[in-house]
Design a protein around this motif. Structure first.
Motif, PDB file in Angstrom:
ATOM      1  N   GLU A   1     -20.034  13.102 -53.835  1.00 57.24           N
ATOM      2  CA  GLU A   1     -19.768  12.602 -55.186  1.00 57.24           C
ATOM      3  C   GLU A   1     -20.369  13.490 -56.269  1.00 57.24           C
ATOM      4  OE1 GLU A   1     -20.972   8.576 -55.510  1.00 57.24           O
ATOM      5  OE2 GLU A   1     -19.565   7.841 -53.985  1.00 57.24           O
ATOM      6  N   SER A   2     -21.329  14.336 -55.893  1.00 56.30           N
ATOM      7  CA  SER A   2     -21.996  15.170 -56.904  1.00 56.30           C
ATOM      8  C   SER A   2     -22.605  16.401 -56.257  1.00 56.30           C
ATOM      9  CB  SER A   2     -23.094  14.366 -57.607  1.00 56.30           C
ATOM     10  OG  SER A   2     -24.147  14.085 -56.694  1.00 56.30           O
ATOM     11  N   SER A   3     -22.945  17.367 -57.112  1.00 52.27           N
ATOM     12  CA  SER A   3     -23.632  18.571 -56.646  1.00 52.27           C
ATOM     13  C   SER A   3     -25.014  18.241 -56.111  1.00 52.27           C
ATOM     14  CB  SER A   3     -23.755  19.575 -57.799  1.00 52.27           C
ATOM     15  OG  SER A   3     -22.488  19.996 -58.245  1.00 52.27           O
ATOM     16  N   THR A   4     -25.643  17.205 -56.668  1.00 60.56           N
ATOM     17  CA  THR A   4     -26.976  16.795 -56.217  1.00 60.56           C
ATOM     18  C   THR A   4     -26.934  16.329 -54.766  1.00 60.56           C
ATOM     19  OG1 THR A   4     -27.565  16.121 -58.457  1.00 60.56           O
ATOM     20  CG2 THR A   4     -28.917  15.242 -56.662  1.00 60.56           C
ATOM     21  N   GLU A   5     -25.922  15.564 -54.435  1.00 60.84           N
ATOM     22  CA  GLU A   5     -25.757  15.087 -53.064  1.00 60.84           C
ATOM     23  C   GLU A   5     -25.557  16.256 -52.111  1.00 60.84           C
ATOM     24  OE1 GLU A   5     -22.837  12.019 -50.583  1.00 60.84           O
ATOM     25  OE2 GLU A   5     -22.798  12.069 -52.783  1.00 60.84           O
ATOM     26  N   LEU A   6     -24.774  17.244 -52.560  1.00 61.84           N
ATOM     27  CA  LEU A   6     -24.543  18.427 -51.729  1.00 61.84           C
ATOM     28  C   LEU A   6     -25.827  19.250 -51.582  1.00 61.84           C
ATOM     29  CD1 LEU A   6     -22.393  20.072 -50.180  1.00 61.84           C
ATOM     30  CD2 LEU A   6     -22.059  21.388 -52.281  1.00 61.84           C
ATOM     31  N   ALA A   7     -26.638  19.313 -52.640  1.00 59.66           N
ATOM     32  CA  ALA A   7     -27.887  20.073 -52.602  1.00 59.66           C
ATOM     33  C   ALA A   7     -28.821  19.530 -51.526  1.00 59.66           C
ATOM     34  CB  ALA A   7     -28.566  20.036 -53.964  1.00 59.66           C
TER      35      ALA A   7
END
Length: 307
Positions: free
Chosen positions: A42-48
């Motif tokens: 859902e977000s770049s933070t989750e991917l990070a």
């Protein structure tokens, strides 16, 4: 190297096939490539968090917007592989176009499947000159498959003997950009004159609203049948047994269905758009058409042995 590879992985779609093929190439030369569905984040933070936990050293994304935007700001180098949708469709939307430009500026490199795709990208984002490279998709070795053609005909509700039957296959996910209805009327008219001619549309239901429209239209079109998604191996076997593969898309990056039909030495009949014209050389590796009636004329030409 441990590589994170992002792509939209709807089952039995061209994106999923292309992504799997690229992953296999990367692993064949010694890298560890973890293929993930971009829609799962859902977000770049989750991917990070995933990048940190899995200790990825680099990343790759298929599609500049759908996958690439998630890689913005990550602390590992990444590259982008252009698809058809990002260049041909998403650039028509201002916010998406701006996001894709920012992603491309941050990416270490970008890959286009054709020269025309590279030129289109540079016209939109001239700052990317020097970082876009061309690499054809290539294809995987096709397995030898035992396939019951009569069972397929029954599934497609074609109640005729396989003898002297001419099946034209259109492979696509059911969404407007693939325009599967473009040839429905002309093929239906042809079927009424020659009942042994059929067009079969094969692919997953991607857009529910458009899928309903396709189903309603096909119900009224004699000689045109609709089948859902199926395993890639079965689809290859169908292609090997059909008369020709048809592509009627409004836009394409590089059609896996066309490439695989060529590899299987099955005639190709494709709409004359830049993505198709980049891989189909008219009257040499396939036939390009710009109007439905011309499409069926070429189909008849193929059926008559090119005479």
């Amino acid at each position: 190297m441990r590589i994170l590879f992002l792509a939209v992985l709807r089952a039995h779609t061209g994106n999923a096939v292309t992504a799997a093929r690229i992953r296999d190439h990367l692993e064949a030369v010694g890298h560890t490539c973890n293929l993930k569905d971009a829609l799962d984040f859902e977000s770049s933070t989750e991917l990070a968090s995933l990048i940190c936990a899995e200790k990825f050293e680099a990343a790759l994304a298929l599609h500049l917007y759908r996958g690439g935007r998630l890689l913005q700001g990550q602390r590992i180098p990444f590259g982008i592989i252009f698809g058809g949708t990002d260049i041909n469709e998403d650039t028509k939307h201002g916010e998406k176009k701006q996001t894709m430009g920012a992603v491309l500026e941050e990416a270490r490199f970008a890959v286009a499947f054709t020269e025309s795709m590279k030129e289109m990208a540079l016209n939109i984002w001239p700052h990317a000159k020097g970082k876009i490279y061309i690499q054809n998709q290539g294809i995987s070795t096709m397995p030898n498959i035992t396939f019951n053609w009569n069972t397929f005909l029954q599934s497609a509700e074609i109640n005729q003997s396989a003898d002297n039957l001419h099946i034209f296959i259109l492979i696509c996910g059911l969404r407007r950009v693939k325009d599967p209805l473009y040839l429905v009327d002309v093929f239906s008219e042809w079927h009424q004159e020659e009942p042994n001619v059929y067009m079969v549309i094969v692919g997953p239901e991607v857009d529910p609203v458009f899928t309903s429209e396709v189903k309603n239209r096909v119900k009224r079109a004699a000689g045109v049948q609709l089948m859902g998604e199926m395993p890639r191996e079965d689809l290859h076997a169908i292609v090997k047994n059909c008369f020709a593969v048809v592509n009627s898309s409004v836009s394409e990056g590089m059609s896996a269905a066309i490439l695989e039909a060529m590899d299987l030495e099955v005639p190709v009949l494709a709409r004359n758009i830049p993505g198709n014209a980049a891989i189909v050389k008219h009257e040499e590796t396939g036939l390009l058409f710009s109007h439905p009636q011309v499409g069926t004329f070429f189909a008849l030409w193929i059926l008559r042995g090119g005479n």
